[in-house]
Design a protein around this motif. Structure first.
Motif, short mmCIF file in Angstrom:
data_model
loop_
_atom_site.label_atom_id
_atom_site.label_comp_id
_atom_site.label_asym_id
_atom_site.label_seq_id
_atom_site.Cartn_x
_atom_site.Cartn_y
_atom_site.Cartn_z
N UNK A 143 0.87 -1.14 0.03
CA UNK A 143 -0.01 0.33 -0.01
C UNK A 143 0.74 1.12 0.18
N UNK A 144 1.97 1.23 0.84
CA UNK A 144 2.89 2.38 0.70
C UNK A 144 3.29 2.42 -0.58
N UNK A 145 3.78 1.54 -1.09
CA UNK A 145 4.61 1.54 -2.64
C UNK A 145 3.42 2.47 -3.39
N UNK A 146 2.05 1.82 -3.29
CA UNK A 146 1.21 2.65 -4.11
C UNK A 146 0.97 4.14 -3.65
N UNK A 147 0.78 4.41 -2.41
CA UNK A 147 0.68 5.75 -1.81
C UNK A 147 1.64 7.04 -2.02
N UNK A 148 2.89 6.38 -1.76
CA UNK A 148 4.00 7.51 -1.69
C UNK A 148 4.13 8.24 -3.03
N UNK A 149 3.97 7.64 -4.26
CA UNK A 149 4.02 8.48 -5.42
C UNK A 149 2.63 9.46 -5.67
N UNK A 150 1.78 9.17 -5.09
CA UNK A 150 0.64 9.85 -4.96
C UNK A 150 0.25 10.69 -4.03
N UNK A 151 1.38 11.15 -2.94
CA UNK A 151 1.11 11.98 -1.89
C UNK A 151 0.71 13.50 -2.38
#
Length: 341
Positions: free
Chosen positions: A193-201
Motif C-alpha cells: 500500500x505504501x508503494x502505491x501511496x507514496x507516489x500519489x502523496x
C-alpha cells in the motif's frame, strides 16, 4: 524558571501574591519539545496552582530543527493565544504562551492534568475512551465548522496549498529510509500500500474535499489525558485548517486496535455526527463516512515524516511501526486507495 519568573507568568491568576519556590521535574515522552512539571509554593500559601506544566523548545538540536521545519512551536503558541479561548474542547488552561519570531523558540505554562493518565497508544484506546475522545473532537470541530475567518489566520496551515509539492517531495525522499528502518516490522500488505501511496502523496494533499475547520492534526492516544468523566487534549503543535474527517480517521486508524476498530467504527462515526449536531453542525452519516474513508492515508504520511524528524528512541520505533501497520490496515479495510486511482 525562577520564582520571580513564575510570579510574573501567573500574575493574572495570583494577583499580588508571589511564588516563593519552584521545583522542576522532567515529564512526558514528547519528542518535539521538552516538558517539566513545576511544583510551586506561594506567599500567601495556596495563592495559585500547586503544580503547572512548562513546555519549552527542545534541548536536542535535531528536535529544534524538526520544530522549525514544521513550525510546531509557533502553531502551538498561537493556538493557545487565539483559538483555545474560543473552543469548548477540553485543553489545558494556558497561563502563559510566548513565541519568539527571531529564534523560533517558545514557552508555554499550562494547567497540570496530574489527576488523569495518558491513554496508551501501543495498547490502544478502549471503547469508553474512544467515545469520550470523539466527543472532544466534535467540540473542537463544531464551533468553527466552515468558518471563513480561519483563512485569515496566516499561522494556521492548510496542507493543500503551496506546501503540498514540498511535502510530497519530502515524503518521497524519506520513504526509502523509512522502509530500511521499519520494513521488517511492517505487514507486507502495508508495504504494498505504501508503494502505491507514496507516489500519489501530492495528489492526496491537493485533493482535499470536505468541510474545513480547526483540526488537531495529531489526535491520538498519547496526546489524551484520561480523567474521571473527561478527556483533556494535549500537544497542539500540528493544529491546522483542514477537513474535519482527517482527525477522525487518524484517531480511529492509529489509536484503536484494528480488530476493535472494525467492530465499533461505524457506531463511533455515528456518535461523532450526533455530537457535531450538538454544536449546530448538520452532517449526514454517509458524507462523514465517505470522508472518513478518504483520509485514512493521513497516518501513513505522518509516520514516514515524523519517524525521520524526531529523536530516535526504542519506544518511538515501536510506536511508528505500530502506527504504520494500523493506519495501513485501516486504509486497506476502507479501500481508501479508490480515491486515488
Amino acid at each position: 524558571m525562577t520564582p520571580r519568573w513564575c510570579s510574573a507568568a501567573l500574575s493574572a491568576w495570583i494577583g499580588s501574591a508571589r511564588v516563593t519556590t519552584v521545583d522542576a521535574t522532567a515529564v512526558g515522552t514528547g519528542q518535539m519539545a521538552d516538558t517539566y512539571r513545576l511544583r510551586l509554593s506561594y506567599q500567601p500559601e495556596g495563592a495559585g496552582p500547586v503544580t503547572a506544566i512548562a513546555k519549552l523548545a527542545a534541548a536536542s538540536p535535531a528536535s529544534r530543527t524538526a520544530a522549525k521545519v514544521t513550525r510546531a512551536y509557533e502553531i502551538e503558541a498561537r493556538f493557545y493565544q487565539h483559538l483555545a479561548p474560543r473552543l469548548p474542547v477540553r485543553s489545558p488552561r494556558c497561563y502563559l504562551s510566548c513565541y519568539d519570531e527571531r529564534t523560533r523558540a517558545f514557552t508555554l505554562l499550562l494547567e497540570d492534568s496530574a489527576g488523569g493518565h495518558v491513554a496508551d497508544q501501543l495498547a490502544g484506546c478502549d471503547p469508553d475512551e474512544v467515545n469520550r475522545a470523539v466527543d472532544q473532537l466534535a467540540a473542537l470541530h463544531g464551533p468553527m465548522w466552515g468558518d471563513p475567518a480561519l483563512a485569515a489566520l496566516t499561522w494556521l496551515p492548510r496542507h493543500d496549498g503551496p506546501d503540498a509539492a514540498w511535502m510530497a517531495s519530502l515524503v518521497q525522499r524519506l520513504y526509502p529510509r523509512f522502509l530500511r528502518r521499519f520494513g521488517d516490522r511492517l505487514d507486507t500488505r502495508v508495504v504494498d500500500l505504501l508503494d502505491f501511496f507514496v507516489p500519489r502523496v501530492e495528489r492526496y494533499l491537493r485533493e482535499r474535499p470536505g468541510p474545513r475547520t480547526v483540526v488537531h492534526g495529531d489526535f491520538r492516544a498519547d496526546n489524551l489525558i484520561v480523567g474521571t468523566g473527561q478527556i483533556t487534549v494535549l500537544d497542539w503543535q500540528t493544529a491546522a485548517h483542514e477537513p474535519a474527517a482527517t482527525d477522525l480517521a487518524y484517531f480511529l486508524g492509529g489509536s484503536v486496535d484494528p480488530q476493535r476498530r472494525r467492530a465499533i467504527e461505524r457506531a463511533v462515526v455515528r456518535r461523532y455526527v450526533r455530537s457535531l449536531g450538538d454544536h449546530g453542525v448538520d452532517l449526514s452519516f454517509d458524507t462523514c463516512w465517505r470522508d472518513y474513508r478518504r483520509y485514512a492515508f493521513g497516518g501513513l504520511l505522518t509516520s514516514i515524516v515524523a519517524a525521520a524528524l524526531v529523536v530516535r528512541t526504542d519506544r518511538g520505533d515501536g510506536l511508528f511501526a505500530t502506527m504504520a501497520n494500523r493506519h495501513g490496515m485501516h486504509a486497506i479495510d476502507l479501500d481508501a486507495g479508490s480515491f486515488l486511482r
